[in-house]
Design a protein around this motif. Structure first.
Motif, PDB file in Angstrom:
ATOM      1  N   ALA A   1      85.989  44.369 -28.950  1.00 50.35           N
ATOM      2  CA  ALA A   1      87.138  45.250 -29.180  1.00 50.35           C
ATOM      3  C   ALA A   1      87.063  46.515 -28.327  1.00 50.35           C
ATOM      4  N   THR A   2      85.849  47.042 -28.128  1.00 51.86           N
ATOM      5  CA  THR A   2      85.709  48.282 -27.345  1.00 51.86           C
ATOM      6  C   THR A   2      85.595  48.002 -25.848  1.00 51.86           C
ATOM      7  N   GLY A   3      85.362  46.735 -25.487  1.00 49.18           N
ATOM      8  CA  GLY A   3      85.220  46.396 -24.070  1.00 49.18           C
ATOM      9  C   GLY A   3      83.889  46.790 -23.474  1.00 49.18           C
ATOM     10  N   ASP A   4      82.868  46.989 -24.320  1.00 49.78           N
ATOM     11  CA  ASP A   4      81.538  47.371 -23.851  1.00 49.78           C
ATOM     12  C   ASP A   4      80.769  46.107 -23.468  1.00 49.78           C
ATOM     13  N   LEU A   5      80.707  45.801 -22.176  1.00 47.94           N
ATOM     14  CA  LEU A   5      80.063  44.570 -21.720  1.00 47.94           C
ATOM     15  C   LEU A   5      78.558  44.580 -21.968  1.00 47.94           C
ATOM     16  N   THR A   6      77.935  45.748 -21.838  1.00 50.32           N
ATOM     17  CA  THR A   6      76.491  45.830 -22.083  1.00 50.32           C
ATOM     18  C   THR A   6      76.188  45.470 -23.525  1.00 50.32           C
ATOM     19  N   GLY A   7      76.890  46.112 -24.443  1.00 57.15           N
ATOM     20  CA  GLY A   7      76.674  45.834 -25.858  1.00 57.15           C
ATOM     21  C   GLY A   7      76.999  44.393 -26.206  1.00 57.15           C
ATOM     22  N   LEU A   8      78.060  43.854 -25.594  1.00 52.66           N
ATOM     23  CA  LEU A   8      78.442  42.475 -25.867  1.00 52.66           C
ATOM     24  C   LEU A   8      77.354  41.516 -25.379  1.00 52.66           C
ATOM     25  N   ALA A   9      76.800  41.767 -24.193  1.00 57.42           N
ATOM     26  CA  ALA A   9      75.728  40.905 -23.685  1.00 57.42           C
ATOM     27  C   ALA A   9      74.517  40.948 -24.601  1.00 57.42           C
ATOM     28  N   LEU A  10      74.127  42.140 -25.007  1.00 59.17           N
ATOM     29  CA  LEU A  10      72.972  42.269 -25.903  1.00 59.17           C
ATOM     30  C   LEU A  10      73.208  41.540 -27.222  1.00 59.17           C
ATOM     31  N   ALA A  11      74.408  41.677 -27.757  1.00 61.33           N
ATOM     32  CA  ALA A  11      74.732  41.037 -29.033  1.00 61.33           C
ATOM     33  C   ALA A  11      74.759  39.515 -28.889  1.00 61.33           C
ATOM     34  N   LEU A  12      75.313  39.021 -27.793  1.00 64.55           N
ATOM     35  CA  LEU A  12      75.364  37.574 -27.572  1.00 64.55           C
ATOM     36  C   LEU A  12      73.950  36.993 -27.414  1.00 64.55           C
ATOM     37  N   ILE A  13      73.082  37.701 -26.711  1.00 60.92           N
ATOM     38  CA  ILE A  13      71.700  37.232 -26.546  1.00 60.92           C
ATOM     39  C   ILE A  13      71.022  37.111 -27.907  1.00 60.92           C
ATOM     40  N   ARG A  14      71.148  38.146 -28.708  1.00 63.50           N
ATOM     41  CA  ARG A  14      70.521  38.122 -30.036  1.00 63.50           C
ATOM     42  C   ARG A  14      71.137  37.048 -30.930  1.00 63.50           C
ATOM     43  N   LEU A  15      72.430  36.895 -30.821  1.00 59.76           N
ATOM     44  CA  LEU A  15      73.108  35.901 -31.643  1.00 59.76           C
ATOM     45  C   LEU A  15      72.671  34.488 -31.245  1.00 59.76           C
TER      46      LEU A  15
END
Length: 784
Positions: free
Chosen positions: A525-539
């Protein structure tokens, strides 16, 4: 690399010594004395006035004796360190100990050195004398095979310390004729004069003047080097005449200062007087930098109030010509450095001018901007370049943070800057220091602001890596409260992410999955690619560990695709590993190993020890599952050594995988063979360990040596050796091979050790001989 290769590899770490720009002249007797002292005493201190050559002597001795220290010769530069509280941490960073635990720094350092046969050089101790003495005493009592070589203007004063007062260079005997070239002072003058005036030699016509210059300067190396530069504009006799005229004015100076110190001070005064007004101004201003600077920094910090930005380049060139600034090659940009004695002189002038506070603030502003830009570029094609630049600027970043936290009104800026440096702290050897600055800033600025909320979740990540889960959970709770109060979605997204990590540590799979899904949704939603990548890796990891295979694969592939689309490296390495784990679980071990090795290669290029440790863990699991038990045991041995410094690995998320790998391997090999192979793996050097993990060919590139034996170098070391033969600097080699500068330096030092060489020129000759023996053309560039 086979099990046999594992058992026969050389096991040497050579430490880190900088390459010298100018040749070393003389000091044979002093070098012999220092080596003798080091053989008899575990603590040797070189004392003497500034400019006497203590550091150069220590470096030359260290280069000569490094093969006597299988665990390395390590330089710890202290001149730019103002905070005694960071002394131990600075030593840890200089020794490249990547300990991510929450243990006290001294405990980490003592444990690392306890069984090491190493030489540590503490350079420029005088302003931290008591703290250096306490540190040295503690280390020597705890590490029986350690030796310390210190340089200081006075002795440290600890038990067992052997001191050598470094004398001036030998001067010509006035009664001996035609023998002056044998004197070190004259030889140094001739060497440095020849560098600025090609073809200069000591002749019958200039001999008396050269000898007079060396006597007038009392054989001081720094004084001789500064004076030799004047031959660009003066004859030797004119130079002597002006020295006499200038120093005659110093006879009324303070009598409580040694004549030698007055001579050096007088010479620097004279060098200062010979500069233009603007050059003097620049000299004063660049004294605020720590550990060097580039042209961009000089233009940003030093221009204005008498110096136009477009004038800075010419003024820098002028100071280089006058040997006030020394030039260092760091591709793609040149850097400049002041000798400590010259920097202190400039700082005194700056303080006297009343401009120190303003310049320190401008210095802070520049590096605050640098940190912010690096944070903005943390996801994308320039990421590695920025991390490399931050590594070069570590001393200046530290100085900027020290400014922030010594000025009460600047604490929030310091906290924001420390948070921006997150990847600098995580992807290298500075995590412990990053935690120090963030903790310091959070204690200094307690207002519930967006800056505090971001610093809290940033600090929580470092705490998690250090296995300090309780502190991380408390920081995340406060960060969430501030984020909810401010309605700050990005803060809440990162809080969800790291709360998920905490839940994984606590074996709460259901909560972890829900929090990771929340983090993914918020970051989208915020468009933060760094945070999204980190979250996807953990998920992806969580789904894999808890049995949701299709979801793990889809999430991992999404993350890889996103990283590829943005030419992203660091996060991609972890995403490849996460996907590799799930591919391994599904039985495709070959593809899984390639995915994990892909990530490992990047972590090696960046010199990211945490990432390396995690990838090695997974490769050990894969090897055991394939029945490659010798390889699995070797990897477990490598991990054993790496965990002594990193103290964290992915097995903390999946302990059963690690335990099953070790148990299965132990049963298959038997206790004796298991322990033997693990021990061999633990004995490999860092470079050899990674070559083994990546299954790279280790004797060399398959080309025979002149005697018909295989090359002792690995494939990567042969690549580096060829680049050395082409005349490339370590920085240029790093850029060419897309590896970290420290990694390139390590390869060069390892090559020197394996081949038993002392210089890069010897490497070039060896490469040329290898090429001729194989029927190839010599490397381009020859011996440059």
């Amino acid at each position: 690399m086979s099990a046999t290769a594992l058992s026969t590899s050389r096991r040497r770490q050579v430490g880190r010594l900088p390459s010298e720009v100018t040749s070393f002249v003389g000091r044979r007797r002093e070098m012999a004395d220092v080596k003798q002292f080091l053989s008899e005493s575990r603590m040797v201190t070189l004392t003497g006035t500034g400019g006497i050559g203590k550091t150069r002597l220590a470096m030359q001795v260290a280069a000569d004796v490094r093969r006597a220290f299988p665990d390395g010769v390590w330089l710890v530069e202290l001149a730019a360190l103002d905070s005694p509280e960071l002394l131990v941490q600075t030593v840890i960073e200089s020794l490249e100990i990547c300990d991510h635990s929450s243990r006290p720094p001294m405990e980490v350092l003592v444990e690392h050195l306890r069984d090491k046969q190493a030489l540590v050089i503490l350079d420029n101790c005088e302003h931290l004398l008591h703290d250096c003495a306490m540190l040295a005493d503690t280390l020597l009592r705890s590490a029986p095979h350690l030796r310390i070589l210190a340089t200081s203007r006075q002795a440290l004063g600890i038990a067992g310390e052997q001191t050598l007062t470094v004398p001036t260079l030998s001067l010509p005997d006035s009664d001996a004729t035609g023998m002056s070239e044998r004197c070190d002072a004259v030889r140094l003058f001739a060497k440095r004069a020849g560098a600025v005036l090609p073809g200069f030699t000591v002749t019958e016509s200039n001999r008396d003047a050269v000898e007079g210059i060396c006597r007038r300067l009392d054989g001081l190396p720094l004084g001789i080097e500064l004076a030799a530069v004047r031959l660009q504009a003066l004859s030797a006799q004119q130079l002597l005449d002006r020295l006499d005229d200038h120093f005659r004015l110093l006879t009324t100076g303070p009598r409580n200062v040694s004549p030698r110190h007055r001579t050096l001070r007088g010479l620097i005064d004279w060098s200062y007087a010979l500069c233009t007004d603007q050059e003097r101004l620049l000299w004063e201003r660049v004294s605020v930098f720590a550990g060097g600077l580039d042209l961009e920094a000089a233009e940003a910090v030093c221009s204005g109030d008498g110096i136009a930005r477009e004038e800075v380049l010419d003024l820098v060139a002028g100071l280089v010509d006058k040997s006030i600034l020394s030039r260092e090659e760091h591709s793609p940009a040149v850097r400049y450095r002041l000798l400590e004695t010259i920097r202190q002189y400039g700082r005194e002038r700056l303080v006297a001018s009343g401009q120190e506070a303003a310049l320190r603030r401008r210095h802070r502003d520049h590096y605050r901007g640098l940190a912010a830009e690096a944070y903005a570029q943390r996801f994308g094609p320039t990421q590695v370049a920025w991390l490399t630049r931050l590594d070069l600027e570590h001393a200046n970043l530290r100085a900027a943070l020290e400014y922030c936290f010594t000025e009460p009104a600047e604490a929030r800026t310091g906290l924001d800057m420390a948070a921006d440096l997150l990847y600098h702290w995580v992807a290298g050897y500075y995590l412990r220091e990053g935690r120090h600055w963030l903790d310091h800033g959070l204690a200094a600025d307690t207002e519930p602001s967006e800056v505090r909320a971001r610093a809290l979740w940033t600090d929580s990540w470092l705490a998690i890596i250090q296995d300090d889960i309780a502190s991380a959970a408390a920081m995340l709770e406060e960060s969430r409260a501030i984020g909810e109060r401010l309605g700050h979605e990005q803060v809440l997204a990162y809080v969800a992410l790291y709360c998920g990590v905490v839940a994984m540590y606590r074996r709460d799979a259901e909560s972890a999955l829900a929090l990771y899904e929340e983090a993914v949704a918020r970051h989208r939603a915020t468009g933060d690619l760094t945070g999204l990548a980190l979250a996807l890796i953990r998920l992806a990891l969580a789904h894999s560990f808890y049995g949701a295979a299709p979801r793990a694969v889809s999430v991992g592939e999404e993350c890889l695709a996103m990283c590829d689309a943005h030419e992203e490296g660091w996060h991609r390495a972890y995403a490849a590993m996460a996907l590799g784990i799930e591919v391994w679980r599904r039985g495709d071990t070959r593809h899984a190993a390639e995915l994990v090795k892909e990530g490992l290669r990047f972590n090696r290029s960046l010199d990211d020890p945490l990432g390396v440790g995690i990838k090695l863990e997974v490769l050990a699991w894969i090897a055991a599952s394939e029945g490659q038990y010798q390889r699995a045991a070797g990897l477990l041995g490598i991990l054993q050594r790496i965990r002594q410094t990193v103290n964290v690995s992915i097995y903390m998320y999946a302990p059963r995988c690690h335990e099953e790998c070790e148990s299965r391997t132990r049963r298959a090999l038997g206790e004796s063979a298991f322990h033997t192979t693990v021990k061999r793996g633990a004995g490999l050097s860092y470079d050899e360990a990674l070559a083994y993990a990546l299954e790279e060919d280790t004797p060399g590139d398959g080309r025979p040596e002149e005697a018909g034996r295989p090359s002792p170098l690995t494939r990567r070391e042969m690549e580096v050796a060829r680049l050395v033969a082409q005349g490339l600097s370590n920085k240029e080699i790093a850029a060419s091979l897309v590896i970290a500068r420290r990694t390139a330096e390590g390869h060069v030092e390892h090559i020197l050790t394996k081949l038993d060489f002392n210089s890069r020129a010897q490497i070039a000759v060896w490469v040329s001989e290898q090429s001729r023996a194989a029927g190839d053309e010599p490397p381009p560039g020859g011996l440059r």
